[in-house]
Design an enzyme around this catalytic site. Sequence first.
Site: not given
Ligand code: ADP
Length: 678
Positions: A116, A200, A235, A292
């Site tokens: 990431k 973040e 999530h 993917r």
């Molecule tokens: P992972 O790769 O572990 O699934 P992601 O970065 O794709 O994590 O984030 C998964 C979910 O977490 C997102 O779809 C959202 O719901 C929540 N999320 C991620 N980043 C943030 C953020 N900065 N603020 C609020 N919610 C977030």
Amino acid sequence: MFKKILIANRGEIACRVAATAHRLGVKSVAVYSDADADAKHVAACDEAVLIGPAPAQESYLRADKIIEAALATGAQAIHPGYGFLSEDEAFAVACAEAGLVFIGPPASAIRAMGSKSAAKALMEKAGVPLVPGYHGDNQDAGFLRMQADRTGYPVLLKASAGGGGKGMRIVEKSADFNAALASCKREAINSFGDDKILIEKYLTRPRHIEIQVFADAGGNCVHLFERDCSVQRRHQKVLEEAPAPGMTAERRNAMGAAAVAAAMAVGYVGAGTVEFIANQDGSFYFMEMNTRLQVEHPVTEMITGADLVEWQLRVASGEPLPMTQEQLAIDGHAIEARIYAENPEKGFLPSIGTLRYLRTPQAVAFALSASVALKDGDENGAASGHVRIDSGVREGDSISPFYDPMIAKLIVRGKDRDAALARMSQALSEYRIVGLATNIAFLKRLIESKPFSNAELDTGLIERNQNALFPAMQPASIRTLALAAAALLDSERSGRSAAGDPWADTSGWRLNGGLQRQLDFSDEENTYAATVRYRPGGWVIRLGAASSMMTLVERDASSLTVKLGGETVRGTVIRDGDAFHVFAGGEHRMLDYIDPMAHAGQAEAEGGRLTAPMPGKIVSVLVGKGDTVEKGAPLLIMEAMKMEHTIAAPAKGLVEDLLYAVGDQVAEGAQLLSFKIV
Ligand code: ADP
């Protein structure tokens, strides 16, 4: 185009890839584990190769076995589906080394997006907007806390190597930072072997909006618009739709351009998804790129008419993209619901077992080939392109503890969002499953809930609406009881077995006109004592103060029409042992019939054969051979789906023999011990 491809996956995605291959005249090779010998995906392919035992680490994750199978069958390319090896850089490299085409992006693009932090650094350079925060190399705790203070609370800590929501921590204030950092790092090192983290800004009420991108080897890259996947639990996506409600053309272009820039920055080829997190005001930030095909790709197919797997095969075989950005357009609105074998009322606990009865809404399994089928006004619309089911299981198949418990993806399309919602709720009420718990009723409540139908979307929607989405269980209505009672009485009268139930035939009954009897039913919370008085041509049924004349108007294999007083009630009743599953009025209720006569016999019958309710492992044996135990005494404990299940004595009795030991695997229905009622 390839002549033969191997599909390195299982379930619905393997079936879905096989369908497109078949349509294009490309031969397909399935791989399967011991648990999947009779699986639908094996039947869907032209050839199949066994690659190992049920656990994925020993089969679907064995890159070497899969490559060996591809070489042995003469496949030219491997489609990895999603999950398993689809984002495994080493697998992509190994395919190339074996002279096979990996149907996915170049290994270098998988690597670039795998971390990431590194992906963010790349995106920053490409001018893609990022969530404010810190994703650099300095991992000093004091420095990181300073960065969090500068970003402004609340902040979100993420494992750089993370996925599946693991390691994520929300920090509300500076004083909490150190503790959260330590725990995030701990989970990151345990889960991913890498404790690098990033910070973040934590967005409140964000939406998850992602852009489907597609690139070919000639340097062309397009986007196929967005999908809104904001409706999540922990999530994980639950509903996905396209287009995103409220999206303006301007913002769509901006997000599309950012996603294309992201793909180009890593030399992308093939299907990919760029995920953004968006504020309610529409401002959006890059989150990550999935290199993917996504589970939710069908909603994009439904609104564009493109078959993304066909595009994947064409691009991987060296052809250019089938369409330009200008040729792509959005037509209508599509929604996907993920139908899972799980129990929403019990914290979404996965449920395993056999799909004893399965009826899907009027749909085509997969019919994207004719994009004309997607036009509104087509008389066969309902069966030809507006309702689509992607599934890897059939009636009689089981959902095993080894893999994801998804039963199907239900995808519908309408000319606009309201039409799609109405179609989805209709389709969900036509979906009928007996044999394991599902989230169908929950999905229907979610689709029909005010916030979702008003498109008030954000990732907290489910959590915020717990009360409406998990209403207290209402007692069964007299209509439901009447259907169950009519099904029971009719099968007794006709001596005909209710579907799938050899015990239903109780032809020993002598039914006189004046006979009155009590039928006892129960559900998880209530018991119902219905009194039935036999009358010429029907029965008078009485429940509490309510009493009605009931006649059976019509009955076929499973559906019933009953006249109850002046009302006509229609439904489907499926009997599974003593459980009566009543599907009526868009609802599924399960009533247990308490039959004192059957129970007397059954206790004896079951006494000698205590069986495993599901496949699993014996983790504890609590009794010895020759022990006498009281009714309800725990005898042994099984583990299935990471949950423990206790097998208890059905009555006071003697343990005559133990048939399994701790550590043994048992199949569903296997006799566990021999037990004699005393
Ligand atoms: P992972 O790769 O572990 O699934 P992601 O970065 O794709 O994590 O984030 C998964 C979910 O977490 C997102 O779809 C959202 O719901 C929540 N999320 C991620 N980043 C943030 C953020 N900065 N603020 C609020 N919610 C977030």
